[in-house]
Design a protein around this motif. Structure first.
Motif, mmCIF file in Angstrom:
data_model
loop_
_atom_site.group_PDB
_atom_site.id
_atom_site.type_symbol
_atom_site.label_atom_id
_atom_site.label_comp_id
_atom_site.label_asym_id
_atom_site.label_seq_id
_atom_site.Cartn_x
_atom_site.Cartn_y
_atom_site.Cartn_z
ATOM 1 N N PHE A 419 0.844 -1.195 0.000
ATOM 2 C CA PHE A 419 0.000 0.000 0.000
ATOM 3 C C PHE A 419 0.880 1.246 0.000
ATOM 4 N N SER A 420 0.558 2.188 -0.884
ATOM 5 C CA SER A 420 1.317 3.438 -0.984
ATOM 6 C C SER A 420 0.508 4.557 -0.340
ATOM 7 N N PRO A 421 0.859 4.940 0.868
ATOM 8 C CA PRO A 421 0.057 5.968 1.553
ATOM 9 C C PRO A 421 0.269 7.357 0.962
ATOM 10 N N SER A 422 -0.821 8.058 0.781
ATOM 11 C CA SER A 422 -0.781 9.465 0.399
ATOM 12 C C SER A 422 -1.752 10.197 1.304
ATOM 13 N N LEU A 423 -1.715 11.538 1.289
ATOM 14 C CA LEU A 423 -2.562 12.305 2.187
ATOM 15 C C LEU A 423 -4.033 12.013 1.939
ATOM 16 N N ASP A 424 -4.443 11.980 0.682
ATOM 17 C CA ASP A 424 -5.853 11.731 0.361
ATOM 18 C C ASP A 424 -6.259 10.313 0.723
ATOM 19 N N ALA A 425 -5.337 9.344 0.451
ATOM 20 C CA ALA A 425 -5.659 7.952 0.748
ATOM 21 C C ALA A 425 -5.813 7.723 2.248
ATOM 22 N N VAL A 426 -4.944 8.342 3.039
ATOM 23 C CA VAL A 426 -5.007 8.155 4.487
ATOM 24 C C VAL A 426 -6.271 8.783 5.059
ATOM 25 N N LEU A 427 -6.621 9.993 4.613
ATOM 26 C CA LEU A 427 -7.844 10.628 5.102
ATOM 27 C C LEU A 427 -9.072 9.795 4.766
ATOM 28 N N GLY A 428 -8.992 9.009 3.695
ATOM 29 C CA GLY A 428 -10.126 8.185 3.295
ATOM 30 C C GLY A 428 -10.453 7.081 4.283
ATOM 31 N N PHE A 429 -9.507 6.697 5.161
ATOM 32 C CA PHE A 429 -9.781 5.673 6.168
ATOM 33 C C PHE A 429 -10.702 6.191 7.279
ATOM 34 N N PHE A 430 -10.680 7.502 7.543
ATOM 35 C CA PHE A 430 -11.378 8.046 8.707
ATOM 36 C C PHE A 430 -12.867 8.210 8.436
ATOM 37 N N LEU A 431 -13.667 8.050 9.488
ATOM 38 C CA LEU A 431 -15.091 8.346 9.399
ATOM 39 C C LEU A 431 -15.275 9.847 9.185
ATOM 40 N N PRO A 432 -16.404 10.250 8.605
ATOM 41 C CA PRO A 432 -16.557 11.662 8.200
ATOM 42 C C PRO A 432 -16.233 12.661 9.307
ATOM 43 N N GLU A 433 -16.768 12.476 10.509
ATOM 44 C CA GLU A 433 -16.528 13.438 11.582
ATOM 45 C C GLU A 433 -15.057 13.474 11.968
ATOM 46 N N SER A 434 -14.439 12.278 12.047
ATOM 47 C CA SER A 434 -13.020 12.214 12.385
ATOM 48 C C SER A 434 -12.166 12.803 11.272
ATOM 49 N N ARG A 435 -12.600 12.620 10.006
ATOM 50 C CA ARG A 435 -11.841 13.176 8.879
ATOM 51 C C ARG A 435 -11.796 14.698 8.982
ATOM 52 N N ARG A 436 -12.958 15.294 9.336
ATOM 53 C CA ARG A 436 -12.986 16.755 9.487
ATOM 54 C C ARG A 436 -12.107 17.189 10.667
ATOM 55 N N LEU A 437 -12.113 16.401 11.742
ATOM 56 C CA LEU A 437 -11.316 16.723 12.923
ATOM 57 C C LEU A 437 -9.823 16.694 12.603
ATOM 58 N N VAL A 438 -9.375 15.647 11.895
ATOM 59 C CA VAL A 438 -7.956 15.524 11.541
ATOM 60 C C VAL A 438 -7.542 16.641 10.588
ATOM 61 N N ALA A 439 -8.399 16.915 9.590
ATOM 62 C CA ALA A 439 -8.074 17.960 8.628
ATOM 63 C C ALA A 439 -7.962 19.317 9.316
ATOM 64 N N ALA A 440 -8.890 19.596 10.252
ATOM 65 C CA ALA A 440 -8.847 20.877 10.965
ATOM 66 C C ALA A 440 -7.600 20.974 11.837
ATOM 67 N N ALA A 441 -7.211 19.865 12.484
ATOM 68 C CA ALA A 441 -6.035 19.884 13.361
ATOM 69 C C ALA A 441 -4.765 20.142 12.572
ATOM 70 N N THR A 442 -4.623 19.479 11.419
ATOM 71 C CA THR A 442 -3.409 19.687 10.619
ATOM 72 C C THR A 442 -3.376 21.099 10.034
ATOM 73 N N ALA A 443 -4.563 21.606 9.644
ATOM 74 C CA ALA A 443 -4.603 22.970 9.114
ATOM 75 C C ALA A 443 -4.204 23.985 10.185
ATOM 76 N N ARG A 444 -4.656 23.761 11.417
ATOM 77 C CA ARG A 444 -4.306 24.661 12.512
ATOM 78 C C ARG A 444 -2.800 24.630 12.783
#
Length: 716
Positions: A419-444
């Motif tokens: 498996f070749s991990p990329s940012l989009d591929a990794v975010l795809g594993f998370f449930l929608p609410e968690s995906r938004r949480l992770v994206a917001a944390a990294t953006a901050r």
């Protein structure tokens, strides 16, 4: 029992009458008995060095510390067997004793034979525990020095017991689930069959059986050596040693040997006198000297005419002192050709720390530079990972959006190494609410430069739901932000534990409700039992010709009735710990007067204030009122005519006062000499002592009895 010295028992019982009866029973059984009415007194006796062989401890000791608290303090001072004795059999009461090193729980009013047997068993258990502790200490010392896993197995492949040495790694099962588990819970069918065959061979022949097997534990394949020896006709001892590291070390040693042989670097080993013992093929290829030509020579054969003596002296000084020397050489090949190389020369020590050899690793400078750049890159990545954690490391390239993972992260996400991990591929594993949480944390983090720490839920590559914790921060190259680096940790078990805790809290609340219901039922049954006993006493009294004996039975029935009235009140209240005097005493007084044959010619006045008293103390107070009123009605008015009785119960501050008075003939007057017999007076005085009160008897125009005491404060 010891024939030269009677066993000494400290009886801790706050009920004076019960303590007296129990002491008498224990004395008849051959024990030497001392009593203590409070937990504090018992602790003081032990701390003062009184020589007791056993402590018989009531659990409910009234005000002050209870029996379990006293037992804990005593056991901190002295190792002594403690046997709990109580009328309480509720599970929560028994559970309190189980948290303390005790030697049994005996219900009050048990048969003396049962009590004696329990005491003797406590002595035996105490001695056995001492011997067991000594044996366990020896066995534990052996286990701690033994690096292996030992399991007692039956012939059917079920684990009966186990012990793990401190050096043994992870188990295939949770430790609490090992005992009782079967080989099927750990191994595939073919491996189970091998183990069972080995068990049978060992049991039938008595010979030690050996086997090597592999097992995947926590995602890692590990290798084990197994030795099986017979314990008895049905059990074997399986000693398991994790040889993963040993085999790994062997493989690493073989790989190292091959690496040395095939290395592009020159490797040269000398003895303490700097005579060459070994050179690898690269040395031969580069220098032109064979191993046979070089062995026994000193390394400066390569520097016959090109050597800086100062540098060489420095090398000898540094390496002989145990340090590593780094530098460059200008050497001459066998052919006479000159070449440059860098070198690292290090001492090799034996197990005693003595230098036995020197090892030199040399490279062409060109190769060294290339390797150095690769080493720096790997070292930087390792240092960045190590600054955060050694669990599931990752690195995200902000330019390419590609991600590097360590092996642990692949395991967490349950994907294979292809498996070749990329940012989009990794975010795809998370449930929608968690995906938004992770994206917001990294953006901050990108905006503020501050690290992030979030918990998120994902679906793994195998469809399993997991919770992970993500830590991350920015990474820099030459002062510029080029990547994010961090770690991932699987916290699924922690989350499940938190959910389980919430469920357990609800169960506890339900159990508390059940407890209250049970207490009310117990009081109801006690009331019924008291009624049955009063009926039996009445029947017995009616059938006895002796008036003295009949009167004694009626007095006993009256005392039981006073307690029965209290339990009847408790049955209709929600507060089982304390009760108002106004709710209890008026009913008791009316009932006592009504049962007297002189009630029709007596006037009874009562003044009962409304204040609360603990149920236990109110029971004692009711017995005192019963005794005083009954005796007054029997003896204060021996002649025809009317009489006056007054009963009052008042409280000022924390001091309560009970007064019972009459206008009769007085204690010392009249035929028969008084209204309080020896037993009645002794009983009232004993009950007064139990209330920690003071009793006064005053004579004048009749008799006035005054009791003053301080009710215990309400329980929290």
């Amino acid at each position: 029992m010891d024939t030269t010295r009677r066993k000494a028992i400290l009886l801790v019982e706050d009920e004076a009458l019960i303590a007296l009866a129990e002491k008498s029973a224990l004395t008849r059984l051959g024990y030497s008995v001392e009593t203590a009415l409070t937990g504090e007194a018992a602790v003081a006796r032990v701390r003062e060095g009184d020589d007791f062989d056993l402590i018989l401890m009531d659990i409910d000791l009234g005000r002050g510390m209870d029996g379990t608290q006293a037992a804990e303090l005593i056991l901190k001072t002295r190792d002594i067997p403690i046997l709990f004795l109580s009328s309480h059999t509720a599970p929560e009461v028994v559970e309190k004793t189980e948290k303390i090193t005790s030697y049994g729980y005996v219900v009050k009013d048990s048969n003396p034979t049962v009590l004696d047997a329990s005491i003797k068993m406590a002595f035996k258990l105490f001695q056995a525990n001492r011997e067991t502790r000594k044996a366990n200490e020896k066995f534990q010392a052996l286990i701690e020095a033994f690096p292996d896993l030992m399991m007692v197995m039956d012939r059917n492949g079920r684990i009966r017991d186990f012990a793990r040495g401190p050096g043994f790694g992870s188990l295939a099962l949770p430790e609490e689930s090992v005992v009782g588990a079967h080989l099927d819970d750990v191994f595939p069918p073919d491996e189970v069959a091998i183990h069972l065959r080995l068990y049978e061979d060992c049991l039938s022949t008595g010979k030690v059986q050996e086997h090597t097997y592999s097992l995947v534990i926590k995602g890692e394949k590990r290798l084990f050596d197994l030795r099986i020896s017979r314990l008895d006709a049905d059990l074997v001892l399986a000693v398991i040693r994790d040889i993963t590291q040993e085999r790994r070390a062997d493989r690493e040693l073989r790989k190292l040997s091959q690496a040395i042989e095939q290395s592009s670097s020159v490797i040269l080993i000398t003895d303490r006198e700097n005579r060459i013992e070994y050179v690898n093929p690269r040395f031969q290829e580069l220098s032109g000297y064979s191993l046979e030509e070089a062995r026994g020579q000193k390394p400066w054969i390569l520097q016959r005419t090109i050597i800086d003596r100062k540098d060489f002296d420095e090398l000898l000084e540094i390496t002989s002192s145990g340090r590593t020397w780094r530098g460059n050489f200008v050497n001459r090949k066998k052919s006479g050709e000159i070449y440059h190389e860098s070198a690292v020369v290090s001492p090799v020590r034996d197990e005693n720390g003595e230098i036995t050899n020197y090892i030199s690793i040399k490279e062409d400078l060109t190769d060294q530079r290339a390797a150095q750049e690769a080493l720096i890159s790997s070292r930087d990545l390792l240092n960045e990972m190590g600054s955060i954690a050694r669990i599931g490391g990752w690195k995200t390239d902000l330019k390419t959006r590609e991600i590097q993972w360590t092996d642990e992260v692949y395991s967490i996400y349950e994907v294979d190494r292809s498996f070749s991990p990329s940012l989009d591929a990794v975010l795809g594993f998370f449930l929608p609410e968690s995906r938004r949480l992770v994206a917001a944390a990294t953006a901050r983090t990108m905006e503020t430069g501050e690290p992030f720490d979030v918990e998120a839920e994902l679906i793994t590559g195998k469809g399993n739901r997991r919770w992970i914790r993500l830590w991350g921060r920015l990474g820099y190259t030459d002062g510029r932000v080029t990547h994010r680096v961090g770690v991932s940790q699987d916290i699924t078990e922690k989350k499940l534990s938190q959910e389980l805790l919430s469920v357990n809290e609800k169960k506890i609340l339900a159990l508390l409700d059940e407890k209250e219901t049970l207490l009310k039922e117990v009081h109801h049954r006690i009331k019924n039992n008291l009624a049955a006993m009063m009926s039996l006493l009445s029947l017995q009294a009616e059938g006895i010709q002796d008036p003295v004996a009949a009167a004694a039975l009626k007095d006993a029935r009256s005392r039981f009735r006073s307690m029965g009235i209290l339990y009847d009140k408790l049955h209709h209240t929600d507060n089982l710990r304390e009760m108002s005097t106004r709710d209890y005493l008026p009913s008791l007084i009316d009932d006592i007067v009504r049962m007297s044959p002189k009630s029709s010619r007596l006037v009874v006045e009562s003044n009962i204030q409304d204040f609360t008293v603990p149920v236990k103390e109110l029971t004692t107070l009711g017995l005192i009122v019963n005794e005083l009123l009954t005796n007054a009605m029997k003896h204060a008015f021996p002649y025809e005519g009317g009489g006056l009785l007054r009963v009052s119960a008042t409280k000022e501050g924390d001091l309560a006062t009970l007064t019972v008075e009459d206008n009769g003939i007085g204690i010392s007057g009249g035929k028969g000499g008084g209204k309080l017999g020896c037993f009645g007076l002794a009983l009232v005085q004993t009950l007064t002592s139990q209330l920690r009160g003071e009793l006064r008897i005053e004579e004048g125009a009749g008799t006035r009895v005054v009791l003053e005491f301080r009710p215990s404060p309400p329980e929290e």
